[in-house]
Design a protein around this motif. Structure first.
Motif, mmCIF file in Angstrom:
data_model
loop_
_atom_site.group_PDB
_atom_site.id
_atom_site.type_symbol
_atom_site.label_atom_id
_atom_site.label_comp_id
_atom_site.label_asym_id
_atom_site.label_seq_id
_atom_site.Cartn_x
_atom_site.Cartn_y
_atom_site.Cartn_z
ATOM 1 N N ILE A 1 -3.872 -6.681 -7.414
ATOM 2 C CA ILE A 1 -3.842 -7.237 -8.772
ATOM 3 C C ILE A 1 -2.401 -7.420 -9.232
ATOM 4 O O ILE A 1 -2.047 -8.446 -9.818
ATOM 5 N N ASP A 2 -1.544 -6.450 -8.933
ATOM 6 C CA ASP A 2 -0.137 -6.542 -9.321
ATOM 7 C C ASP A 2 0.556 -7.680 -8.586
ATOM 8 O O ASP A 2 1.461 -8.310 -9.129
ATOM 9 N N HIS A 3 0.146 -7.941 -7.362
ATOM 10 C CA HIS A 3 0.744 -9.047 -6.609
ATOM 11 C C HIS A 3 0.342 -10.396 -7.202
ATOM 12 O O HIS A 3 1.141 -11.329 -7.229
ATOM 13 N N LEU A 4 -0.892 -10.499 -7.674
ATOM 14 C CA LEU A 4 -1.387 -11.754 -8.224
ATOM 15 C C LEU A 4 -1.048 -11.919 -9.697
ATOM 16 O O LEU A 4 -0.830 -13.037 -10.168
ATOM 17 N N ALA A 5 -1.017 -10.839 -10.450
ATOM 18 C CA ALA A 5 -0.740 -10.867 -11.882
ATOM 19 C C ALA A 5 -0.085 -9.533 -12.250
ATOM 20 O O ALA A 5 0.307 -8.775 -11.383
ATOM 21 N N PHE A 6 -0.009 -9.240 -13.518
ATOM 22 C CA PHE A 6 0.610 -7.997 -13.986
ATOM 23 C C PHE A 6 -0.445 -6.914 -14.105
ATOM 24 O O PHE A 6 -1.528 -7.155 -14.624
ATOM 25 N N GLN A 7 -0.138 -5.716 -13.643
ATOM 26 C CA GLN A 7 -1.052 -4.578 -13.698
ATOM 27 C C GLN A 7 -0.540 -3.571 -14.724
ATOM 28 O O GLN A 7 0.405 -2.844 -14.450
ATOM 29 N N PRO A 8 -1.136 -3.498 -15.906
ATOM 30 C CA PRO A 8 -0.613 -2.607 -16.946
ATOM 31 C C PRO A 8 -1.129 -1.169 -16.891
ATOM 32 O O PRO A 8 -0.560 -0.299 -17.522
ATOM 33 N N PHE A 9 -2.198 -0.891 -16.155
ATOM 34 C CA PHE A 9 -2.823 0.427 -16.183
ATOM 35 C C PHE A 9 -2.293 1.317 -15.071
ATOM 36 O O PHE A 9 -2.462 1.008 -13.899
ATOM 37 N N LEU A 10 -1.676 2.434 -15.428
ATOM 38 C CA LEU A 10 -1.178 3.420 -14.473
ATOM 39 C C LEU A 10 -0.339 2.775 -13.371
ATOM 40 O O LEU A 10 -0.444 3.134 -12.199
ATOM 41 N N GLY A 11 0.504 1.831 -13.736
ATOM 42 C CA GLY A 11 1.284 1.076 -12.766
ATOM 43 C C GLY A 11 2.210 1.927 -11.918
ATOM 44 O O GLY A 11 2.395 1.647 -10.739
ATOM 45 N N LEU A 12 2.808 2.965 -12.480
ATOM 46 C CA LEU A 12 3.725 3.796 -11.705
ATOM 47 C C LEU A 12 3.011 4.500 -10.560
ATOM 48 O O LEU A 12 3.535 4.588 -9.456
ATOM 49 N N PHE A 13 1.820 4.988 -10.799
ATOM 50 C CA PHE A 13 1.080 5.714 -9.770
ATOM 51 C C PHE A 13 0.293 4.776 -8.858
ATOM 52 O O PHE A 13 0.356 4.890 -7.637
ATOM 53 N N LEU A 14 -0.434 3.835 -9.452
ATOM 54 C CA LEU A 14 -1.324 2.998 -8.658
ATOM 55 C C LEU A 14 -0.583 1.956 -7.832
ATOM 56 O O LEU A 14 -1.098 1.482 -6.831
ATOM 57 N N ASN A 15 0.618 1.584 -8.224
ATOM 58 C CA ASN A 15 1.372 0.586 -7.464
ATOM 59 C C ASN A 15 2.448 1.218 -6.594
ATOM 60 O O ASN A 15 3.367 0.542 -6.153
ATOM 61 N N LEU A 16 2.338 2.490 -6.334
ATOM 62 C CA LEU A 16 3.318 3.194 -5.515
ATOM 63 C C LEU A 16 3.394 2.593 -4.109
ATOM 64 O O LEU A 16 4.484 2.317 -3.603
ATOM 65 N N PHE A 17 2.265 2.365 -3.483
ATOM 66 C CA PHE A 17 2.244 1.766 -2.139
ATOM 67 C C PHE A 17 2.857 0.371 -2.164
ATOM 68 O O PHE A 17 3.667 0.018 -1.313
ATOM 69 N N ASN A 18 2.475 -0.410 -3.164
ATOM 70 C CA ASN A 18 2.944 -1.789 -3.257
ATOM 71 C C ASN A 18 4.452 -1.865 -3.487
ATOM 72 O O ASN A 18 5.134 -2.681 -2.884
ATOM 73 N N ARG A 19 4.985 -1.029 -4.330
ATOM 74 C CA ARG A 19 6.393 -1.127 -4.715
ATOM 75 C C ARG A 19 7.332 -0.345 -3.817
ATOM 76 O O ARG A 19 8.502 -0.690 -3.722
ATOM 77 N N VAL A 20 6.861 0.698 -3.169
ATOM 78 C CA VAL A 20 7.740 1.512 -2.336
ATOM 79 C C VAL A 20 7.627 1.130 -0.864
ATOM 80 O O VAL A 20 8.630 0.861 -0.209
ATOM 81 N N ILE A 21 6.424 1.092 -0.339
ATOM 82 C CA ILE A 21 6.261 0.876 1.096
ATOM 83 C C ILE A 21 6.276 -0.614 1.446
ATOM 84 O O ILE A 21 7.020 -1.040 2.324
ATOM 85 N N VAL A 22 5.477 -1.398 0.749
ATOM 86 C CA VAL A 22 5.374 -2.820 1.087
ATOM 87 C C VAL A 22 6.708 -3.533 0.895
ATOM 88 O O VAL A 22 7.112 -4.344 1.725
ATOM 89 N N SER A 23 7.418 -3.214 -0.150
ATOM 90 C CA SER A 23 8.671 -3.918 -0.420
ATOM 91 C C SER A 23 9.785 -3.557 0.561
ATOM 92 O O SER A 23 10.734 -4.316 0.715
ATOM 93 N N HIS A 24 9.685 -2.422 1.249
ATOM 94 C CA HIS A 24 10.731 -2.004 2.180
ATOM 95 C C HIS A 24 10.425 -2.306 3.654
ATOM 96 O O HIS A 24 11.290 -2.131 4.505
ATOM 97 N N VAL A 25 9.221 -2.732 3.953
ATOM 98 C CA VAL A 25 8.853 -3.096 5.321
ATOM 99 C C VAL A 25 8.730 -4.619 5.358
ATOM 100 O O VAL A 25 7.870 -5.190 4.683
ATOM 101 N N ASP A 26 9.584 -5.257 6.137
ATOM 102 C CA ASP A 26 9.664 -6.722 6.115
ATOM 103 C C ASP A 26 8.343 -7.396 6.462
ATOM 104 O O ASP A 26 7.942 -8.355 5.799
ATOM 105 N N PHE A 27 7.648 -6.899 7.489
ATOM 106 C CA PHE A 27 6.382 -7.511 7.882
ATOM 107 C C PHE A 27 5.352 -7.413 6.755
ATOM 108 O O PHE A 27 4.629 -8.367 6.491
#
Length: 76
Positions: free
Chosen positions: A21-47
């Motif tokens: 959801i955050d990738h497609l639009a903005f995710q306002p609910f518990l974004g710090l916790f629920l988007n941890l995988f998206n913002r920390v792991i996905v953004s640092h692994v090029d593939f």
């Protein structure tokens, strides 16, 4: 132990769906916790960064598999 693994599966499911959801639009609910995988792991692994939506949906699918497998496992 089964309940802890089920909880892990549910958290993985929620993080995967929230990241998609955050990738497609903005995710306002518990974004710090629920988007941890998206913002920390996905953004640092090029593939994964090239295929962020698929990575998040794969995490959600894996979360469902883990939760269902923990539910079907026999108690020892």
């Amino acid at each position: 132990m089964r309940k802890a693994i089920q909880l892990l599966g549910i958290v993985m499911l929620l993080q995967g769906v929230s990241g998609a959801i955050d990738h497609l639009a903005f995710q306002p609910f518990l974004g710090l916790f629920l988007n941890l995988f998206n913002r920390v792991i996905v953004s640092h692994v090029d593939f994964l960064a090239e295929h962020a939506l698929y990575a998040n949906l794969s995490l959600a699918t894996l979360g469902v598999v883990v939760a269902v497998a923990a539910d079907r496992a026999r108690p020892s």
